[in-house]
Enzyme design. Sequence first.
Site, PDB file in Angstrom:
ATOM      1  CG  ASP A  31      48.368  39.386  30.911  1.00 49.93           C
ATOM      2  OD1 ASP A  31      49.379  38.763  30.520  1.00 49.93           O
ATOM      3  OD2 ASP A  31      47.488  38.873  31.619  1.00 49.93           O
TER       4      ASP A  31
ATOM      5  CG  ASP B  47      47.043  33.547  28.927  1.00 49.56           C
ATOM      6  OD1 ASP B  47      46.494  33.015  27.956  1.00 49.56           O
ATOM      7  OD2 ASP B  47      48.247  33.395  29.209  1.00 49.56           O
TER       8      ASP B  47
ATOM      9  CG  ASP C  55      44.090  38.616  34.029  1.00 49.68           C
ATOM     10  OD1 ASP C  55      43.811  37.667  34.788  1.00 49.68           O
ATOM     11  OD2 ASP C  55      45.143  38.639  33.352  1.00 49.68           O
TER      12      ASP C  55
END
Length: 550
Positions: free
Chosen positions: A69, A71, A348
Amino acid sequence: MPTARGGAPAGAGAHAAPVTPAAGRAYEAPEILSLLAAPHVGHREVPRARQIFVNRNLRMDKIELVGFDMDYTLAMYHLQQLEELAFGMTLARMISALGYPQQLGALHYDPAFVIRGLVMDKLHGNIFKMDRHNHVGRCYHGRRPLPHEELRRLYRDEKVHLSSPRFAWIDTLFALPEASLFAGIIELLEGEGQTIDYEKLWADIRESIDTVHRDGTLKAEVKKDLPRYLVKDPELGPALHKLRSGGKKLFVLTNSLWDYTDAVMSYVLDGVLPEYPSWRNYFDAVVTGAAKPAFFSERRPLYALAPDGARAGEATSIERGRWYEGGDLPTLERLIGIGGDRVLYVGDHIYGDILRSKKSSLWRTCMVVEELEPELAWLEKNQDALAEMARLEALRVRIEDEISVHRSALNALDRRLDRVGDPAERERLEATRRRDKAELEVLRRARRDADERVHELERALEEGFNPYWGLTFKEGHENSRFAEQVENYACVYTSRASNFVFYSPMQYFRSPRAAMPHELAAATRMSPWGDEHGAPLAGDRPSRVSKASK
């Protein structure tokens, strides 16, 4: 004569052959002990806060494709600056577009009041934290602790079902400003005597924060001042290079669109290593606008993008250096030619990245949990308090057992006194009873003092880290619900993606042997059985209860 362990005879001289361990016990060889004590190969110890922690065995030599990922995974943010920006822009939109009162503009973001793993009760306007058994612990209404009686009435007398639309779970760092706004607005408006429709308030907050993300206004502000909002991690480039050098293919899978992805990743990675002048040189595929978690469960076309970001038709292959948008898991696996448990995905978001990929595929998962670093540093700083708590917990078990034994003995004595007629025997039993009662009072006082000390240590440990919610991974002495989900759905977890730089790309991440309470070493337990509660086993020593009943 050889030695019993198969080595050279005693006195064979300085050049004698090394001692060889018995067959099947090579791990006891002196060479092994020497290597472990002082390895000859250059190495560095991994700081605990930068380690990769293992829930499920993961052999990196079996991983052929590693996805990330963007961000909060590849791109780490200065959290307070970004959250303050999202908080302020959302609040401004609520005032200008939805008619909320101007005095809300005085609200300020408090980063300590919001953490991952909190639950919003949209019916009653409360925010609470749960343990792994869905037991509600700390709870606030606005910014004020909810009275215990009210907490018990709302959350202890009936089971909390988080799947109900009544609740919203804060499971991503992006969502922290939402929780702060919810609490702050309730506190301010109810303090002025206003009545609030909590469900509407939550819906308005969600709609407003989605809008500032969706229309690009928030990301436009970030792009204007990337150094203010983004962290440059000098070890990220070397970590990615190490994985590539180990023969892994790498890809990016992000919900952000191509223009924002390019700006952020260029700032984070361009020029970090001479072998990779552009960030895109690290990756074999870049998929933007992925719409996770739908990417893992729905079927959507994967589009190739032109250099200006316009869609250039549905992708029939994946080429290095090109952009892609949308798509789904089966399509990505088919076009890259690697799938199943040969893929490791690093993200995250417990739901969008970890849980959904785990439930929809065989992909292995690594969760990035930024909160690990400050929490581990705090625990390391408070090792003495943790050790004292552990000692007192074990001591309390022994004290409580002894209290049970004494109470059972006193019950037996009372029954005996009701039946005894001999004055001398009665006096002897009364003396025993007085002694046991005095000992019981001493034990109860010790338990009370131990309880108070444990609570004092626990309160200092928790509130010293966060005065509102305590440790992210704990709720009381239990793991928090957030910690439970990390354990259940992430094969491994760590504080940042760059922590792979400390490990071989062929590393075998081994999980510790799982143990249930009955397998763990524990203090000796005492049972208050006696003649009236069941006979002892043959050879067992009679307890005090048994003696007192005679």
